[in-house]
Design a protein around this motif. Structure first.
Motif, mmCIF file in Angstrom:
data_model
loop_
_atom_site.group_PDB
_atom_site.id
_atom_site.type_symbol
_atom_site.label_atom_id
_atom_site.label_comp_id
_atom_site.label_asym_id
_atom_site.label_seq_id
_atom_site.Cartn_x
_atom_site.Cartn_y
_atom_site.Cartn_z
ATOM 1 N N MET A 47 20.182 -25.266 67.263
ATOM 2 C CA MET A 47 20.742 -26.294 66.353
ATOM 3 C C MET A 47 20.378 -25.925 64.917
ATOM 4 S SD MET A 47 19.934 -30.381 66.269
ATOM 5 C CE MET A 47 20.650 -30.641 67.879
ATOM 6 N N SER A 48 21.367 -25.863 64.048
ATOM 7 C CA SER A 48 21.097 -25.544 62.650
ATOM 8 C C SER A 48 20.552 -26.766 61.937
ATOM 9 C CB SER A 48 22.383 -25.067 61.958
ATOM 10 O OG SER A 48 23.330 -26.097 61.950
ATOM 11 N N GLU A 49 19.719 -26.510 60.919
ATOM 12 C CA GLU A 49 19.108 -27.607 60.191
ATOM 13 C C GLU A 49 19.167 -27.308 58.714
ATOM 14 O OE1 GLU A 49 15.187 -27.841 61.817
ATOM 15 O OE2 GLU A 49 15.820 -29.103 63.476
ATOM 16 N N ALA A 50 19.093 -28.372 57.893
ATOM 17 C CA ALA A 50 19.073 -28.215 56.441
ATOM 18 C C ALA A 50 18.136 -29.244 55.863
ATOM 19 C CB ALA A 50 20.487 -28.390 55.868
ATOM 20 N N PRO A 51 17.456 -28.932 54.779
ATOM 21 C CA PRO A 51 16.473 -29.872 54.221
ATOM 22 C C PRO A 51 17.126 -31.002 53.459
ATOM 23 C CG PRO A 51 16.580 -27.883 52.893
ATOM 24 C CD PRO A 51 17.478 -27.666 54.063
ATOM 25 N N ILE A 52 16.585 -32.211 53.636
ATOM 26 C CA ILE A 52 16.964 -33.374 52.826
ATOM 27 C C ILE A 52 15.671 -34.062 52.430
ATOM 28 C CG2 ILE A 52 17.888 -35.712 52.932
ATOM 29 C CD1 ILE A 52 20.273 -34.797 54.222
ATOM 30 N N THR A 53 15.462 -34.213 51.127
ATOM 31 C CA THR A 53 14.256 -34.833 50.570
ATOM 32 C C THR A 53 12.995 -34.356 51.288
ATOM 33 O OG1 THR A 53 14.451 -36.812 51.988
ATOM 34 C CG2 THR A 53 15.545 -36.880 49.872
ATOM 35 N N GLY A 54 12.939 -33.045 51.524
ATOM 36 C CA GLY A 54 11.727 -32.482 52.083
ATOM 37 C C GLY A 54 11.608 -32.573 53.594
ATOM 38 N N ILE A 55 12.588 -33.161 54.275
ATOM 39 C CA ILE A 55 12.536 -33.305 55.726
ATOM 40 C C ILE A 55 13.726 -32.567 56.318
ATOM 41 C CG2 ILE A 55 12.704 -34.928 57.658
ATOM 42 C CD1 ILE A 55 11.329 -36.981 55.958
ATOM 43 N N ARG A 56 13.476 -31.806 57.397
ATOM 44 C CA ARG A 56 14.574 -31.101 58.038
ATOM 45 C C ARG A 56 15.299 -32.083 58.945
ATOM 46 N NH1 ARG A 56 14.248 -25.792 57.369
ATOM 47 N NH2 ARG A 56 15.340 -25.228 59.272
ATOM 48 N N HIS A 57 16.632 -32.049 58.892
ATOM 49 C CA HIS A 57 17.389 -33.055 59.626
ATOM 50 C C HIS A 57 18.384 -32.393 60.571
ATOM 51 C CE1 HIS A 57 21.365 -32.808 57.579
ATOM 52 N NE2 HIS A 57 20.644 -32.236 56.656
ATOM 53 N N PRO A 58 18.840 -33.109 61.564
ATOM 54 C CA PRO A 58 19.707 -32.527 62.573
ATOM 55 C C PRO A 58 21.057 -32.123 62.004
ATOM 56 C CG PRO A 58 18.882 -34.685 63.257
ATOM 57 C CD PRO A 58 18.541 -34.508 61.828
ATOM 58 N N ALA A 59 21.723 -31.240 62.704
ATOM 59 C CA ALA A 59 23.089 -30.878 62.329
ATOM 60 C C ALA A 59 24.013 -32.034 62.656
ATOM 61 C CB ALA A 59 23.504 -29.617 63.084
ATOM 62 N N SER A 60 25.298 -31.836 62.383
ATOM 63 C CA SER A 60 26.277 -32.888 62.646
ATOM 64 C C SER A 60 26.376 -33.154 64.146
ATOM 65 C CB SER A 60 27.639 -32.463 62.099
ATOM 66 O OG SER A 60 28.069 -31.280 62.745
ATOM 67 N N GLY A 61 26.999 -34.274 64.486
ATOM 68 C CA GLY A 61 27.185 -34.617 65.887
ATOM 69 C C GLY A 61 26.133 -35.545 66.442
ATOM 70 N N ILE A 62 25.252 -36.072 65.597
ATOM 71 C CA ILE A 62 24.244 -37.032 66.048
ATOM 72 C C ILE A 62 24.918 -38.386 66.266
ATOM 73 C CG2 ILE A 62 22.043 -38.120 65.489
ATOM 74 C CD1 ILE A 62 21.998 -35.070 65.974
ATOM 75 N N ARG A 63 24.439 -39.147 67.236
ATOM 76 C CA ARG A 63 25.047 -40.435 67.586
ATOM 77 C C ARG A 63 24.186 -41.574 67.041
ATOM 78 N NH1 ARG A 63 29.240 -41.848 70.870
ATOM 79 N NH2 ARG A 63 29.073 -43.717 72.173
ATOM 80 N N PHE A 64 24.831 -42.512 66.355
ATOM 81 C CA PHE A 64 24.144 -43.654 65.758
ATOM 82 C C PHE A 64 24.795 -44.956 66.225
ATOM 83 C CE2 PHE A 64 23.500 -40.190 62.726
ATOM 84 C CZ PHE A 64 22.130 -40.242 62.541
ATOM 85 N N LEU A 65 23.987 -46.006 66.319
ATOM 86 C CA LEU A 65 24.462 -47.342 66.676
ATOM 87 C C LEU A 65 24.345 -48.243 65.448
ATOM 88 C CD1 LEU A 65 23.516 -49.342 69.890
ATOM 89 C CD2 LEU A 65 23.509 -50.445 67.660
ATOM 90 N N MET A 66 25.413 -48.972 65.149
ATOM 91 C CA MET A 66 25.432 -49.911 64.030
ATOM 92 C C MET A 66 25.353 -51.328 64.587
ATOM 93 S SD MET A 66 25.870 -47.363 62.030
ATOM 94 C CE MET A 66 26.098 -48.002 60.363
ATOM 95 N N ALA A 67 24.335 -52.094 64.180
ATOM 96 C CA ALA A 67 24.120 -53.444 64.683
ATOM 97 C C ALA A 67 24.245 -54.452 63.550
ATOM 98 C CB ALA A 67 22.735 -53.558 65.321
ATOM 99 N N GLY A 68 24.974 -55.511 63.788
ATOM 100 C CA GLY A 68 25.141 -56.562 62.773
ATOM 101 C C GLY A 68 26.586 -56.992 62.716
ATOM 102 N N GLY A 69 26.807 -58.275 62.703
ATOM 103 C CA GLY A 69 28.182 -58.763 62.671
ATOM 104 C C GLY A 69 28.224 -60.238 62.378
ATOM 105 N N GLY A 70 29.381 -60.814 62.598
ATOM 106 C CA GLY A 70 29.586 -62.231 62.341
ATOM 107 C C GLY A 70 30.359 -62.452 61.067
ATOM 108 N N THR A 71 29.792 -62.028 59.942
ATOM 109 C CA THR A 71 30.415 -62.253 58.637
ATOM 110 C C THR A 71 30.708 -60.925 57.952
ATOM 111 O OG1 THR A 71 28.323 -62.283 57.419
ATOM 112 C CG2 THR A 71 29.051 -64.367 58.402
ATOM 113 N N GLY A 72 31.543 -61.002 56.910
ATOM 114 C CA GLY A 72 31.843 -59.812 56.132
ATOM 115 C C GLY A 72 30.607 -59.224 55.488
ATOM 116 N N GLY A 73 29.642 -60.081 55.133
ATOM 117 C CA GLY A 73 28.418 -59.605 54.513
ATOM 118 C C GLY A 73 27.608 -58.698 55.421
ATOM 119 N N HIS A 74 27.752 -58.864 56.737
ATOM 120 C CA HIS A 74 27.086 -57.983 57.686
ATOM 121 C C HIS A 74 27.953 -56.785 58.050
ATOM 122 C CE1 HIS A 74 24.731 -61.761 58.779
ATOM 123 N NE2 HIS A 74 23.789 -60.892 58.469
#
Length: 371
Positions: A1-28
């Motif tokens: 897996m290729s990596e690149a530095p961001i603010t001093g921390i090595r981070h994963p390549a593309s293709g990582i899976r994330f969950l977005m939590a929050g709903g109900g109103t437009g503000g969320h």
């Protein structure tokens, strides 16, 4: 897996899976969508957890994101019957969300009752949680989990006190770029006032606006009013305004809000996180009338923060009449360059690039979690 530095921390390549939590109103939902779009632009995979009745059910699929629906209600400022029902359902909903969080590298939460089960499931499984708390005082869910979050992205310095030291960063709330592009313009002989209670409207703002029309006429004070009323009461207000003799228009919904902000010398509105973030980005002075029944009275705390900074005037909902509206407008506009100065003082509250910075941090915590 290729990596690149961001603010001093090595981070994963593309293709990582994330969950977005929050709903109900437009503000969320809307800020979470902004972050999700940025993650997708970086070729990550993103899905949402929400309810069938919240605004996420309408907005998330339209933007091309998968929505996993859960059945959950609120616990804060609700009746005993709903509280008991929610508490009884919470363990089973959290267990269901545990299957979802196994698939992700990190969870992004905007708070609210919808975020409770997926965030609790993530914490139990030691999946990192990044919360975005745009209000001066965190909501119930974010306060409950504050000690356990990996990072907290905030809008006001005073919010840092609710989270562990070293885990907060002032990023602000994602706001459309059009608001940041609004250029300050010199005020003319006629004061342009924008009144908006949000997409649903506000009964208090609508009634005060109606009461103000004859008072502006009697005072001979030159104004042009654009008032977004929401659907309820729109037709009667539009018809009555046509007889008032004032310049302006009454509309049920403003589709191009950045353009409406750009044309205004003064904005009168509620003080939800989205509204104050847009005011700051646009550099607009405001009269803020907090919604008195907002959870934990967070709208009042938001308005107090802007008032302390000299960017707004706070008026309590119960005190906001047509007479108070006119008096406050005349007082603020009478000060030489007073409104212009308030607009300048609003800009430091703005934080451009909030969605991109949130995506950076999600990549960082995902990299740390991956070891």
């Amino acid at each position: 897996m290729s990596e690149a530095p961001i603010t001093g921390i090595r981070h994963p390549a593309s293709g990582i899976r994330f969950l977005m939590a929050g709903g109900g109103t437009g503000g969320h939902v809307i800020p979470a969508l902004a972050v999700a779009k940025e993650l997708r632009r970086r070729n990550h995979r993103v899905f949402f957890v929400g309810t069938e009745r919240g605004l996420e059910a309408k907005l998330v699929p339209v933007e091309g994101f998968e929505l996993h629906r859960i059945n959950i209600g609120g616990l804060n400022r609700v009746g005993m019957r709903q509280k008991v029902s929610t508490l009884g359902r919470l363990p089973f909903t959290t267990l269901g969300c545990a299957r979802l969080v196994r698939q992700v590298a990190a969870v992004f939460s905007m708070g609210g009752y919808v975020a409770g089960p997926p965030v609790m499931a993530a914490l139990l499984r030691r999946v990192p949680v990044v919360v975005m708390e745009p209000n001066a005082v965190p909501g119930f869910t974010n306060r409950a989990i504050s000690r356990f979050v990996s990072r907290a992205l905030i809008s006001f310095p005073e919010t840092a006190a609710f989270f562990p030291k070293g885990r907060t960063e002032i990023t602000g709330l994602p706001v459309r770029e059009e608001f940041f592009r609004i250029v300050a313009r010199p005020r003319g002989d006629v004061l342009h006032i924008l009144i908006t209670g949000g997409s649903q409207g506000s009964r208090t703002l609508n009634e005060a606006g109606r009461q103000s029309w004859p008072l502006f006429r009697q005072a001979g004070f030159p104004v042009r009013i654009v008032h977004q009323t929401g659907a309820a009461g729109f037709e009667s207000m539009r018809d009555d305004f046509g007889k008032s003799g004032l310049a302006g228009e009454i509309v049920d919904f403003i589709r191009d809000m950045p353009a409406a902000f750009a044309a205004a010398d003064l904005v009168i509105c509620r003080s939800g996180a989205g509204a104050v973030s847009e005011l700051a980005a646009a550099g607009k002075p405001a009269i803020l009338v907090p919604f008195p029944f907002a959870a934990d009275d967070h709208q009042t705390r938001n308005a107090e923060a802007l008032e302390r900074g000299g960017a707004a005037r706070l008026v309590r909902d119960a005190e906001f009449t047509g007479e108070r509206l006119v008096a406050t407008v005349r007082e603020l506009s009478a000060q030489p360059a007073g409104l212009e100065r308030m607009g300048e003082l609003a800009r430091p509250f703005a934080k451009p690039g909030a969605a991109a910075r949130a995506a950076d941090i999600l990549e960082e915590v995902a990299a740390v979690s991956a070891g």
